[in-house]
Scaffold this motif. Structure first.
Motif, PDB file in Angstrom:
ATOM      1  N   GLU A  71       0.825  -1.205   0.000  1.00 14.75           N
ATOM      2  CA  GLU A  71       0.000   0.000   0.000  1.00 14.75           C
ATOM      3  C   GLU A  71       0.862   1.259   0.000  1.00 14.75           C
ATOM      4  OE1 GLU A  71      -3.415   0.160   2.532  1.00 14.75           O
ATOM      5  OE2 GLU A  71      -3.373  -2.009   2.871  1.00 14.75           O
ATOM      6  N   PHE A  72       1.988   1.220   0.696  1.00 17.52           N
ATOM      7  CA  PHE A  72       2.905   2.360   0.652  1.00 17.52           C
ATOM      8  C   PHE A  72       3.440   2.558  -0.776  1.00 17.52           C
ATOM      9  CE2 PHE A  72       3.442   2.089   5.354  1.00 17.52           C
ATOM     10  CZ  PHE A  72       3.278   3.426   5.636  1.00 17.52           C
ATOM     11  N   GLN A  73       3.767   1.464  -1.432  1.00 13.91           N
ATOM     12  CA  GLN A  73       4.270   1.557  -2.812  1.00 13.91           C
ATOM     13  C   GLN A  73       3.244   2.196  -3.744  1.00 13.91           C
ATOM     14  OE1 GLN A  73       5.610  -2.555  -3.601  1.00 13.91           O
ATOM     15  NE2 GLN A  73       7.567  -1.660  -4.165  1.00 13.91           N
ATOM     16  N   LYS A  74       1.995   1.741  -3.675  1.00 13.03           N
ATOM     17  CA  LYS A  74       0.947   2.307  -4.528  1.00 13.03           C
ATOM     18  C   LYS A  74       0.735   3.784  -4.224  1.00 13.03           C
ATOM     19  CE  LYS A  74      -2.734   0.137  -5.530  1.00 13.03           C
ATOM     20  NZ  LYS A  74      -4.045  -0.557  -5.450  1.00 13.03           N
ATOM     21  N   THR A  75       0.835   4.152  -2.956  1.00 15.07           N
ATOM     22  CA  THR A  75       0.670   5.557  -2.583  1.00 15.07           C
ATOM     23  C   THR A  75       1.789   6.411  -3.158  1.00 15.07           C
ATOM     24  OG1 THR A  75      -0.414   4.895  -0.524  1.00 15.07           O
ATOM     25  CG2 THR A  75       0.459   7.138  -0.646  1.00 15.07           C
ATOM     26  N   ILE A  76       3.006   5.893  -3.155  1.00 18.17           N
ATOM     27  CA  ILE A  76       4.157   6.672  -3.634  1.00 18.17           C
ATOM     28  C   ILE A  76       4.167   6.773  -5.149  1.00 18.17           C
ATOM     29  CG2 ILE A  76       6.683   6.713  -3.763  1.00 18.17           C
ATOM     30  CD1 ILE A  76       6.679   5.354  -0.986  1.00 18.17           C
ATOM     31  N   TRP A  77       3.919   5.671  -5.848  1.00 19.36           N
ATOM     32  CA  TRP A  77       4.131   5.626  -7.286  1.00 19.36           C
ATOM     33  C   TRP A  77       2.870   5.866  -8.119  1.00 19.36           C
ATOM     34  CZ3 TRP A  77       8.863   6.054  -8.934  1.00 19.36           C
ATOM     35  CH2 TRP A  77       9.915   5.566  -8.165  1.00 19.36           C
ATOM     36  N   TRP A  89      -1.635   8.668   1.806  1.00 21.31           N
ATOM     37  CA  TRP A  89      -0.601   8.462   2.824  1.00 21.31           C
ATOM     38  C   TRP A  89      -1.215   8.445   4.230  1.00 21.31           C
ATOM     39  CZ3 TRP A  89       4.731   7.673   2.810  1.00 21.31           C
ATOM     40  CH2 TRP A  89       5.399   7.858   4.023  1.00 21.31           C
ATOM     41  N   ASN A  90      -2.102   9.377   4.516  1.00 20.13           N
ATOM     42  CA  ASN A  90      -2.739   9.426   5.825  1.00 20.13           C
ATOM     43  C   ASN A  90      -3.593   8.190   6.075  1.00 20.13           C
ATOM     44  OD1 ASN A  90      -1.627  11.942   6.545  1.00 20.13           O
ATOM     45  ND2 ASN A  90      -3.256  13.051   5.455  1.00 20.13           N
ATOM     46  N   ILE A  91      -4.230   7.682   5.030  1.00 18.07           N
ATOM     47  CA  ILE A  91      -5.053   6.479   5.186  1.00 18.07           C
ATOM     48  C   ILE A  91      -4.181   5.276   5.542  1.00 18.07           C
ATOM     49  CG2 ILE A  91      -6.507   4.829   3.941  1.00 18.07           C
ATOM     50  CD1 ILE A  91      -7.662   7.186   2.372  1.00 18.07           C
ATOM     51  N   TRP A 114      11.135  14.063  -2.471  1.00 14.72           N
ATOM     52  CA  TRP A 114      11.337  12.706  -2.989  1.00 14.72           C
ATOM     53  C   TRP A 114      10.095  12.052  -3.578  1.00 14.72           C
ATOM     54  CZ3 TRP A 114       8.783   8.517  -0.685  1.00 14.72           C
ATOM     55  CH2 TRP A 114       8.177   8.757   0.543  1.00 14.72           C
ATOM     56  N   VAL A 115       8.906  12.529  -3.276  1.00 14.65           N
ATOM     57  CA  VAL A 115       7.681  11.921  -3.806  1.00 14.65           C
ATOM     58  C   VAL A 115       7.470  12.381  -5.247  1.00 14.65           C
ATOM     59  CG1 VAL A 115       5.185  11.747  -3.545  1.00 14.65           C
ATOM     60  CG2 VAL A 115       6.661  11.788  -1.518  1.00 14.65           C
ATOM     61  N   PRO A 116       7.264  11.449  -6.204  1.00 14.44           N
ATOM     62  CA  PRO A 116       7.102  11.849  -7.615  1.00 14.44           C
ATOM     63  C   PRO A 116       5.946  12.815  -7.848  1.00 14.44           C
ATOM     64  CG  PRO A 116       7.523   9.491  -7.446  1.00 14.44           C
ATOM     65  CD  PRO A 116       7.332   9.981  -6.051  1.00 14.44           C
ATOM     66  N   ALA A 117       4.860  12.700  -7.094  1.00 14.44           N
ATOM     67  CA  ALA A 117       3.713  13.579  -7.306  1.00 14.44           C
ATOM     68  C   ALA A 117       4.055  15.038  -7.044  1.00 14.44           C
ATOM     69  CB  ALA A 117       2.555  13.149  -6.406  1.00 14.44           C
ATOM     70  N   ALA A 124      12.723  15.572 -15.717  1.00 16.46           N
ATOM     71  CA  ALA A 124      13.778  14.723 -15.182  1.00 16.46           C
ATOM     72  C   ALA A 124      14.051  13.510 -16.054  1.00 16.46           C
ATOM     73  CB  ALA A 124      13.413  14.258 -13.773  1.00 16.46           C
ATOM     74  N   ALA A 125      13.459  13.480 -17.279  1.00 12.69           N
ATOM     75  CA  ALA A 125      13.658  12.339 -18.182  1.00 12.69           C
ATOM     76  C   ALA A 125      13.319  11.022 -17.493  1.00 12.69           C
ATOM     77  CB  ALA A 125      15.077  12.301 -18.733  1.00 12.69           C
ATOM     78  N   ARG A 126      12.318  11.068 -16.624  1.00 16.49           N
ATOM     79  CA  ARG A 126      11.772   9.902 -15.918  1.00 16.49           C
ATOM     80  C   ARG A 126      12.682   9.398 -14.788  1.00 16.49           C
ATOM     81  NH1 ARG A 126       9.234   4.635 -19.076  1.00 16.49           N
ATOM     82  NH2 ARG A 126       7.614   4.153 -17.552  1.00 16.49           N
ATOM     83  N   MET A 127      13.704  10.125 -14.436  1.00 15.31           N
ATOM     84  CA  MET A 127      14.605   9.682 -13.386  1.00 15.31           C
ATOM     85  C   MET A 127      14.113  10.167 -12.025  1.00 15.31           C
ATOM     86  SD  MET A 127      18.473   9.939 -14.886  1.00 15.31           S
ATOM     87  CE  MET A 127      18.394  11.707 -15.093  1.00 15.31           C
ATOM     88  N   SER A 128      14.077   9.245 -11.070  1.00 16.22           N
ATOM     89  CA  SER A 128      13.713   9.575  -9.699  1.00 16.22           C
ATOM     90  C   SER A 128      14.779   9.148  -8.710  1.00 16.22           C
ATOM     91  CB  SER A 128      12.377   8.920  -9.324  1.00 16.22           C
ATOM     92  OG  SER A 128      11.335   9.386 -10.143  1.00 16.22           O
ATOM     93  N   SER A 129      15.828   8.546  -9.202  1.00 20.56           N
ATOM     94  CA  SER A 129      16.908   8.069  -8.333  1.00 20.56           C
ATOM     95  C   SER A 129      18.236   8.309  -9.028  1.00 20.56           C
ATOM     96  CB  SER A 129      16.723   6.578  -8.010  1.00 20.56           C
ATOM     97  OG  SER A 129      16.850   5.801  -9.180  1.00 20.56           O
ATOM     98  N   ILE A 130      19.302   7.911  -8.360  1.00 18.20           N
ATOM     99  CA  ILE A 130      20.649   8.092  -8.923  1.00 18.20           C
ATOM    100  C   ILE A 130      21.122   6.801  -9.589  1.00 18.20           C
ATOM    101  CG2 ILE A 130      21.302   9.904  -7.310  1.00 18.20           C
ATOM    102  CD1 ILE A 130      22.716   7.810  -5.638  1.00 18.20           C
ATOM    103  N   GLN A 131      20.164   6.045 -10.177  1.00 14.40           N
ATOM    104  CA  GLN A 131      20.530   4.767 -10.778  1.00 14.40           C
ATOM    105  C   GLN A 131      21.465   4.933 -11.962  1.00 14.40           C
ATOM    106  OE1 GLN A 131      17.647   6.227 -11.299  1.00 14.40           O
ATOM    107  NE2 GLN A 131      16.884   5.882 -13.354  1.00 14.40           N
TER     108      GLN A 131
END
Length: 414
Positions: A71-77, A89-91, A114-117, A124-131
């Motif tokens: 559920e945390f993953q779905k909320t973030i992404w 997130w509050n839920i 850090w949250v994509p939303a 950012a060319a779809r980048m959200s991390s330093i991969q």
């Protein structure tokens, strides 16, 4: 350490031809964060989302993490705007009984970093991390190690860089001369297959295929704009995005902010284009960085001076320029029979001249005969290493054959 990071960022700004970046992604390093606020005070500083999400398994109780991580993953992404993320997130936090958890509360306070939303309005060319940086580290580790001396490091680094540039040239060649196959027989699809690189065309075509499953519903309309609700059924859940079409400026925007964040038009706007039967994409929706001709232009520094690639200067620019020129000439020549014959004769003449330039001077130019063909033969084999065989004299050879000579006169005896 903060002073060292500030010095590094200042030198980085000097080396960048287009000025300082608009966004930077780092981990949660305190000294680096402080240095960025000083050296890059106006840019958007994001935290690597991988470093944040990887700490959930460590900071949360094991049973709670195992039950609520999905559920945390779905909320973030899977949230497209700030209000939707805050509500979900509050839920989840309330259900998990983690309202007073100190680490989760600190991460929620830093959600804009850090949250994509919260970052979809920044490209950012779809980048959200330093991969990408981690991938480069893994690549160069194949060639260098901490045990290398300075000279060894330079040699190995240049070798790795040459290998990387060679792969890039091969990929550029494929993009320039091989057209991606179109699945949907649409003019817009064929247009993108011609302009985009193969990788980006695949991403665009995924959005185009998914746009066929979207349904539009008129929400509001006035003299200046039209607003649609675009619904999509995904994983047994209906998601709704809002698309605004501005009439006077021929412009469309979506609440998912995919074009602003990734640089590729989203399926919701494509669904609107399909409804309006728009056959060709407007230039403002096609970023130059994704085109096959992205490297055809010149790169200039802050003073307007051209920056050249010393590893292979001008190769891609020359190839792109000649390809476009040849294509235009062929199209003009095919308009008439006289133009076709003229171009054919000219190309044959150029082909002969280029072959002479490639092969060098002929035999006639150096005083030889062009009618006689000379063949290069292998050189005589010479034993150049090891102990040579002892030369056998005539006397010994005769003794081996059984012939006897007189010791006094030397004549052959009986």
């Amino acid at each position: 350490m903060i002073e060292s990071f500030i010095w590094m960022f200042e030198e980085f700004k000097k080396a960048m031809p287009g000025g300082k970046p608009k966004m930077i992604i780092t981990d949660q390093h305190a000294a680096m964060t402080r240095a960025i606020s000083i050296a890059f005070s106006t840019i958007f500083h994001r935290l690597c989302i991988w470093h944040v999400t990887s700490k959930f398994s460590v900071k949360l109780p094991h049973s709670t993490y195992k039950e609520y991580w999905c559920e945390f993953q779905k909320t973030i992404w899977d949230t497209d705007n700030k209000d939707e993320f805050d509500a979900k997130w509050n839920i989840v936090v309330t259900k998990a009984g983690l309202i007073d958890h100190p680490w989760l509360r600190s991460m929620f306070d830093l959600r804009e970093s850090w949250v994509p939303a919260y970052a979809r309005q920044f490209f950012a060319a779809r980048m959200s991390s330093i991969q990408r940086a981690e991938g480069n580290h893994g690549f160069f580790k194949q060639y260098i190690s901490r045990r290398n001396s300075l000279i060894d490091f330079i040699i190995r680094f240049e070798r790795a860089l040459s290998h990387q540039r060679q792969k890039e040239l091969v990929a550029d060649h494929i993009d320039a001369f091989e057209v991606a196959q179109c699945i949907l027989p649409m003019p817009m699809n064929k247009q993108m297959a011609t302009l985009y690189t193969r990788t980006l065309f695949q991403k665009f075509e995924e959005e185009l295929i998914q746009s066929t499953t979207c349904f539009l519903e008129l929400k509001t309309e006035d003299a200046s704009k039209v607003v649609f609700n675009v619904s999509e059924r995904k994983n047994w859940e209906t998601r709704v995005a809002e698309v605004v079409s501005v009439k006077d400026y021929d412009h469309a925007s979506c609440s998912c902010k995919r074009f602003e964040f990734v640089g590729i038009i989203c399926k919701h706007i494509l669904a609107l284009f399909r409804r309006d039967q728009i056959e060709y994409m407007l230039d403002k929706y096609i970023l130059k960085r994704w085109k096959k001709t992205a490297k055809s232009g010149l790169v200039s520094d802050a003073n307007g001076n051209e920056i050249k690639d010393y590893a292979d200067p001008g190769l891609l620019i020359k190839r792109s320029t000649m390809s476009r020129l040849a294509s235009d000439v062929v199209e003009d020549a095919l308009m008439s029979e006289e133009g076709y014959e003229l171009l054919s004769e000219t190309l044959k003449s150029f082909q002969v001249k280029l072959k002479l330039l490639k092969d060098g001077p002929s035999n006639n130019e150096v005083g030889g005969s062009s009618s006689q063909t000379q063949y290069m033969k292998d050189p005589k084999r010479v034993r150049c290493k090891g102990r040579s065989k002892r030369v056998t004299g005539a006397k010994k050879k005769a003794m081996k054959r059984g012939i006897r000579h007189c010791r006094e006169c030397g004549h052959i005896g009986q």
